[in-house]
Design a protein around this motif. Structure first.
Motif, PDB file in Angstrom:
ATOM      1  N   HIS A 116      39.966  11.695  28.081  1.00  0.00           N
ATOM      2  CA  HIS A 116      40.616  11.687  27.000  1.00  0.00           C
ATOM      3  C   HIS A 116      40.060  10.889  25.863  1.00  0.00           C
ATOM      4  CE1 HIS A 116      43.825  14.278  28.572  1.00  0.00           C
ATOM      5  NE2 HIS A 116      43.563  13.529  30.060  1.00  0.00           N
ATOM      6  N   ALA A 117      40.173  10.744  24.652  1.00  0.00           N
ATOM      7  CA  ALA A 117      39.909  10.076  23.466  1.00  0.00           C
ATOM      8  C   ALA A 117      40.960   8.640  23.640  1.00  0.00           C
ATOM      9  CB  ALA A 117      40.163  10.531  22.135  1.00  0.00           C
ATOM     10  N   PRO A 118      40.064   7.495  23.807  1.00  0.00           N
ATOM     11  CA  PRO A 118      41.199   6.295  23.797  1.00  0.00           C
ATOM     12  C   PRO A 118      41.687   6.088  22.601  1.00  0.00           C
ATOM     13  CG  PRO A 118      38.649   5.706  23.615  1.00  0.00           C
ATOM     14  CD  PRO A 118      38.861   7.347  23.760  1.00  0.00           C
ATOM     15  N   ASN A 119      42.826   5.526  22.521  1.00  0.00           N
ATOM     16  CA  ASN A 119      43.628   4.802  21.384  1.00  0.00           C
ATOM     17  C   ASN A 119      44.246   3.682  21.610  1.00  0.00           C
ATOM     18  OD1 ASN A 119      45.631   4.423  19.358  1.00  0.00           O
ATOM     19  ND2 ASN A 119      46.032   6.580  19.081  1.00  0.00           N
ATOM     20  N   VAL A 120      43.629   2.624  21.107  1.00  0.00           N
ATOM     21  CA  VAL A 120      44.149   1.203  21.377  1.00  0.00           C
ATOM     22  C   VAL A 120      45.441   0.980  20.909  1.00  0.00           C
ATOM     23  CG1 VAL A 120      43.642  -1.395  20.967  1.00  0.00           C
ATOM     24  CG2 VAL A 120      41.583   0.248  21.530  1.00  0.00           C
ATOM     25  N   TRP A 121      45.530   1.358  19.656  1.00  0.00           N
ATOM     26  CA  TRP A 121      46.940   1.144  19.015  1.00  0.00           C
ATOM     27  C   TRP A 121      48.199   1.784  19.445  1.00  0.00           C
ATOM     28  CZ3 TRP A 121      45.144  -2.961  16.612  1.00  0.00           C
ATOM     29  CH2 TRP A 121      44.053  -2.815  16.021  1.00  0.00           C
ATOM     30  N   ALA A 122      48.008   2.907  20.126  1.00  0.00           N
ATOM     31  CA  ALA A 122      49.119   3.725  20.491  1.00  0.00           C
ATOM     32  C   ALA A 122      49.935   2.911  21.896  1.00  0.00           C
ATOM     33  CB  ALA A 122      48.725   5.142  21.155  1.00  0.00           C
ATOM     34  N   LEU A 123      49.084   2.416  22.577  1.00  0.00           N
ATOM     35  CA  LEU A 123      49.603   1.569  23.876  1.00  0.00           C
ATOM     36  C   LEU A 123      50.270   0.458  23.232  1.00  0.00           C
ATOM     37  CD1 LEU A 123      46.405   1.639  26.087  1.00  0.00           C
ATOM     38  CD2 LEU A 123      48.543   2.780  26.588  1.00  0.00           C
ATOM     39  N   LEU A 124      49.976  -0.326  22.312  1.00  0.00           N
ATOM     40  CA  LEU A 124      50.583  -1.494  21.717  1.00  0.00           C
ATOM     41  C   LEU A 124      51.924  -1.043  21.137  1.00  0.00           C
ATOM     42  CD1 LEU A 124      47.571  -3.203  20.379  1.00  0.00           C
ATOM     43  CD2 LEU A 124      48.569  -3.729  22.267  1.00  0.00           C
ATOM     44  N   GLN A 125      51.853   0.048  20.301  1.00  0.00           N
ATOM     45  CA  GLN A 125      52.947   0.567  19.612  1.00  0.00           C
ATOM     46  C   GLN A 125      54.135   0.818  20.594  1.00  0.00           C
ATOM     47  OE1 GLN A 125      51.126   3.485  17.266  1.00  0.00           O
ATOM     48  NE2 GLN A 125      50.908   2.101  15.333  1.00  0.00           N
ATOM     49  N   GLU A 126      53.699   1.410  21.882  1.00  0.00           N
ATOM     50  CA  GLU A 126      54.732   1.685  22.915  1.00  0.00           C
ATOM     51  C   GLU A 126      55.517   0.622  23.231  1.00  0.00           C
ATOM     52  OE1 GLU A 126      52.665   3.710  26.032  1.00  0.00           O
ATOM     53  OE2 GLU A 126      52.267   5.407  24.794  1.00  0.00           O
ATOM     54  N   GLN A 127      54.801  -0.739  23.195  1.00  0.00           N
ATOM     55  CA  GLN A 127      55.650  -1.876  23.686  1.00  0.00           C
ATOM     56  C   GLN A 127      56.277  -2.668  22.577  1.00  0.00           C
ATOM     57  OE1 GLN A 127      56.101  -2.727  26.695  1.00  0.00           O
ATOM     58  NE2 GLN A 127      55.119  -0.758  27.356  1.00  0.00           N
ATOM     59  N   ASN A 128      56.355  -1.708  21.299  1.00  0.00           N
ATOM     60  CA  ASN A 128      56.911  -2.305  19.856  1.00  0.00           C
ATOM     61  C   ASN A 128      56.186  -3.508  19.415  1.00  0.00           C
ATOM     62  OD1 ASN A 128      59.255  -0.740  20.542  1.00  0.00           O
ATOM     63  ND2 ASN A 128      60.022  -1.887  22.024  1.00  0.00           N
ATOM     64  N   TRP A 129      54.815  -3.213  19.270  1.00  0.00           N
ATOM     65  CA  TRP A 129      53.951  -4.279  18.608  1.00  0.00           C
ATOM     66  C   TRP A 129      54.147  -3.679  17.107  1.00  0.00           C
ATOM     67  CZ3 TRP A 129      49.665  -7.362  20.250  1.00  0.00           C
ATOM     68  CH2 TRP A 129      49.772  -7.961  21.793  1.00  0.00           C
ATOM     69  N   HIS A 130      53.950  -4.566  16.283  1.00  0.00           N
ATOM     70  CA  HIS A 130      53.767  -4.412  14.820  1.00  0.00           C
ATOM     71  C   HIS A 130      52.507  -3.948  14.390  1.00  0.00           C
ATOM     72  CE1 HIS A 130      54.970  -4.145  10.680  1.00  0.00           C
ATOM     73  NE2 HIS A 130      54.251  -5.164  10.361  1.00  0.00           N
ATOM     74  N   THR A 131      52.131  -3.017  13.812  1.00  0.00           N
ATOM     75  CA  THR A 131      51.023  -2.718  13.205  1.00  0.00           C
ATOM     76  C   THR A 131      50.823  -2.724  11.714  1.00  0.00           C
ATOM     77  OG1 THR A 131      51.089  -0.328  13.619  1.00  0.00           O
ATOM     78  CG2 THR A 131      50.237  -1.445  15.344  1.00  0.00           C
ATOM     79  N   SER A 190      43.876  -3.835  26.130  1.00  0.00           N
ATOM     80  CA  SER A 190      45.036  -3.924  25.259  1.00  0.00           C
ATOM     81  C   SER A 190      46.208  -3.560  26.190  1.00  0.00           C
ATOM     82  CB  SER A 190      44.914  -3.232  24.088  1.00  0.00           C
ATOM     83  OG  SER A 190      44.918  -1.796  24.175  1.00  0.00           O
ATOM     84  N   ALA A 191      45.963  -2.756  26.982  1.00  0.00           N
ATOM     85  CA  ALA A 191      47.337  -1.904  28.047  1.00  0.00           C
ATOM     86  C   ALA A 191      47.896  -3.461  28.737  1.00  0.00           C
ATOM     87  CB  ALA A 191      46.561  -1.138  28.674  1.00  0.00           C
ATOM     88  N   GLU A 192      46.847  -4.053  29.388  1.00  0.00           N
ATOM     89  CA  GLU A 192      47.438  -5.563  30.112  1.00  0.00           C
ATOM     90  C   GLU A 192      47.845  -6.517  29.147  1.00  0.00           C
ATOM     91  OE1 GLU A 192      47.762  -5.768  33.152  1.00  0.00           O
ATOM     92  OE2 GLU A 192      47.168  -3.568  33.532  1.00  0.00           O
ATOM     93  N   LEU A 193      47.268  -6.502  27.794  1.00  0.00           N
ATOM     94  CA  LEU A 193      47.617  -7.510  26.710  1.00  0.00           C
ATOM     95  C   LEU A 193      49.188  -7.300  26.615  1.00  0.00           C
ATOM     96  CD1 LEU A 193      46.729  -9.783  24.834  1.00  0.00           C
ATOM     97  CD2 LEU A 193      46.439  -7.902  23.244  1.00  0.00           C
ATOM     98  N   ALA A 194      49.405  -5.864  26.412  1.00  0.00           N
ATOM     99  CA  ALA A 194      50.708  -5.801  26.013  1.00  0.00           C
ATOM    100  C   ALA A 194      51.848  -5.280  27.069  1.00  0.00           C
ATOM    101  CB  ALA A 194      51.016  -4.446  24.998  1.00  0.00           C
ATOM    102  N   GLY A 195      51.310  -5.477  28.386  1.00  0.00           N
ATOM    103  CA  GLY A 195      52.239  -5.296  29.591  1.00  0.00           C
ATOM    104  C   GLY A 195      53.199  -6.079  29.556  1.00  0.00           C
ATOM    105  N   PRO A 196      54.328  -5.417  29.927  1.00  0.00           N
ATOM    106  CA  PRO A 196      55.724  -6.228  29.782  1.00  0.00           C
ATOM    107  C   PRO A 196      56.185  -7.022  30.855  1.00  0.00           C
ATOM    108  CG  PRO A 196      56.074  -4.048  30.245  1.00  0.00           C
ATOM    109  CD  PRO A 196      54.835  -3.929  30.002  1.00  0.00           C
ATOM    110  N   ASP A 197      55.508  -6.827  31.994  1.00  0.00           N
ATOM    111  CA  ASP A 197      55.720  -7.427  33.461  1.00  0.00           C
ATOM    112  C   ASP A 197      55.261  -9.008  33.507  1.00  0.00           C
ATOM    113  OD1 ASP A 197      57.004  -5.201  34.250  1.00  0.00           O
ATOM    114  OD2 ASP A 197      55.108  -4.226  35.111  1.00  0.00           O
ATOM    115  N   PRO A 198      56.144  -9.779  34.081  1.00  0.00           N
ATOM    116  CA  PRO A 198      55.767 -11.156  34.133  1.00  0.00           C
ATOM    117  C   PRO A 198      54.393 -11.155  35.152  1.00  0.00           C
ATOM    118  CG  PRO A 198      57.579 -10.920  35.316  1.00  0.00           C
ATOM    119  CD  PRO A 198      57.390  -9.656  34.449  1.00  0.00           C
ATOM    120  N   VAL A 199      53.967 -12.322  35.124  1.00  0.00           N
ATOM    121  CA  VAL A 199      52.866 -12.742  36.141  1.00  0.00           C
ATOM    122  C   VAL A 199      53.060 -13.873  36.798  1.00  0.00           C
ATOM    123  CG1 VAL A 199      50.913 -11.456  34.938  1.00  0.00           C
ATOM    124  CG2 VAL A 199      51.384 -13.912  34.443  1.00  0.00           C
ATOM    125  N   MET A 200      52.542 -14.104  38.154  1.00  0.00           N
ATOM    126  CA  MET A 200      52.707 -15.230  38.993  1.00  0.00           C
ATOM    127  C   MET A 200      51.938 -16.231  38.704  1.00  0.00           C
ATOM    128  SD  MET A 200      53.677 -14.978  43.066  1.00  0.00           S
ATOM    129  CE  MET A 200      55.053 -13.902  43.001  1.00  0.00           C
TER     130      MET A 200
END
Length: 267
Positions: A116-131, A190-200
């Protein structure tokens, strides 16, 4: 005198205080073994020298991942040399880049590229990032304004990916990727950058920032070990599966035909 037999952690092991930190982008660097042990379990070679910086090399020797604090500003460097099909590229990530986000990129180095063709921005937009698009720069910013991802082009035509996170006191990290960094790797990062889960993070390793939220949790050493081992086991299993698929792949090269009797005509 009888020797005491070590019973392992067992029911007597003591829980240790850790903290869940959110947003993950401001959680601090973390344990570099999160990255290196996964690469090692995926068949990468550990080229580190005793007492020196971390240096991991891919099985085909085309990519190197290093973590070095002895040079300024210090941090992560991922470098891929050019080959017949791909151009040389590199990525540089500051030492406070959370290892979970670094692993988004380095874990992806061990996996086959998706069809599949990668899309950096779609993943960020899914987490409500403003583009937004300004001049020659395309930028995505996290909802709390603490992190960004930008593809920037200068007037002289040079370009790069630029990303990072900062709190209101200026603490944080930055990273950049050369423009020919494979898009599927930037997407994985970017998927991990925008990940909503906390880290320990363990006690004493939580950054001082008014912009983070923390939750105290009690964790047994055996639990930490089990979580780490599960990640290593997954890497080994995926590597074994890929290697098995290669070894069972049918031969596609035609064999030289030898006439009956085995004689070959010389020219």
């Amino acid at each position: 005198m009888k020797k005491k037999q070590w019973q392992g952690w067992g029911p007597c092991e003591q829980a240790e205080q850790h903290y869940l930190v959110q947003p993950r982008v401001l959680a601090g660097g973390g344990d570099v073994r999160h990255v290196s042990e996964f690469l090692r379990a995926s068949g990468w070679r550990d080229k580190s020298k005793t007492g020196g910086p971390l240096l991991m090399e891919s099985t085909d020797r085309s990519v190197r991942v290093a973590y070095d604090l002895s040079v300024a500003p210090g941090g992560w460097t991922i470098h891929s040399r050019a080959d017949g099909a791909n151009s040389e590229w590199s990525a540089h990530l500051g030492q406070q880049t959370p290892v979970e986000i670094v692993a988004g990129l380095t874990d992806a180095l061990t996996r086959p590229r998706s069809a599949h063709a990668p899309n950096v921005w779609a993943l960020l937009q899914e987490q409500n990032w403003h583009t937004r698009f300004e001049d020659q720069n395309y930028t995505a910013t996290s909802p709390d304004q603490s992190a960004w991802m930008q593809y920037r082009q200068d007037a002289d035509g040079s370009a790069m990916w630029w990303t990072g996170a900062k709190d209101k006191q200026g603490n944080g990290w930055t990273a950049y990727f050369t423009p020919n960094t494979p898009m599927h790797l930037v997407q994985a990062f970017s998927a991990e950058l925008a990940g909503p889960d906390p880290v320990m993070r363990p006690r004493g390793r939580v950054p001082h920032s008014a912009q983070i939220r923390t939750w105290s949790v009690s964790v047994k050493p055996s639990q930490l070990s089990a979580w780490r081992q599960a990640r290593i086991t997954a890497a080994r299993a995926a590597t074994w599966a890929r290697n098995s698929a290669r070894s069972t792949r049918p031969r596609t090269t035609a064999r030289h035909y030898t006439p009956a009797g085995g004689a070959r005509t010389r020219h």
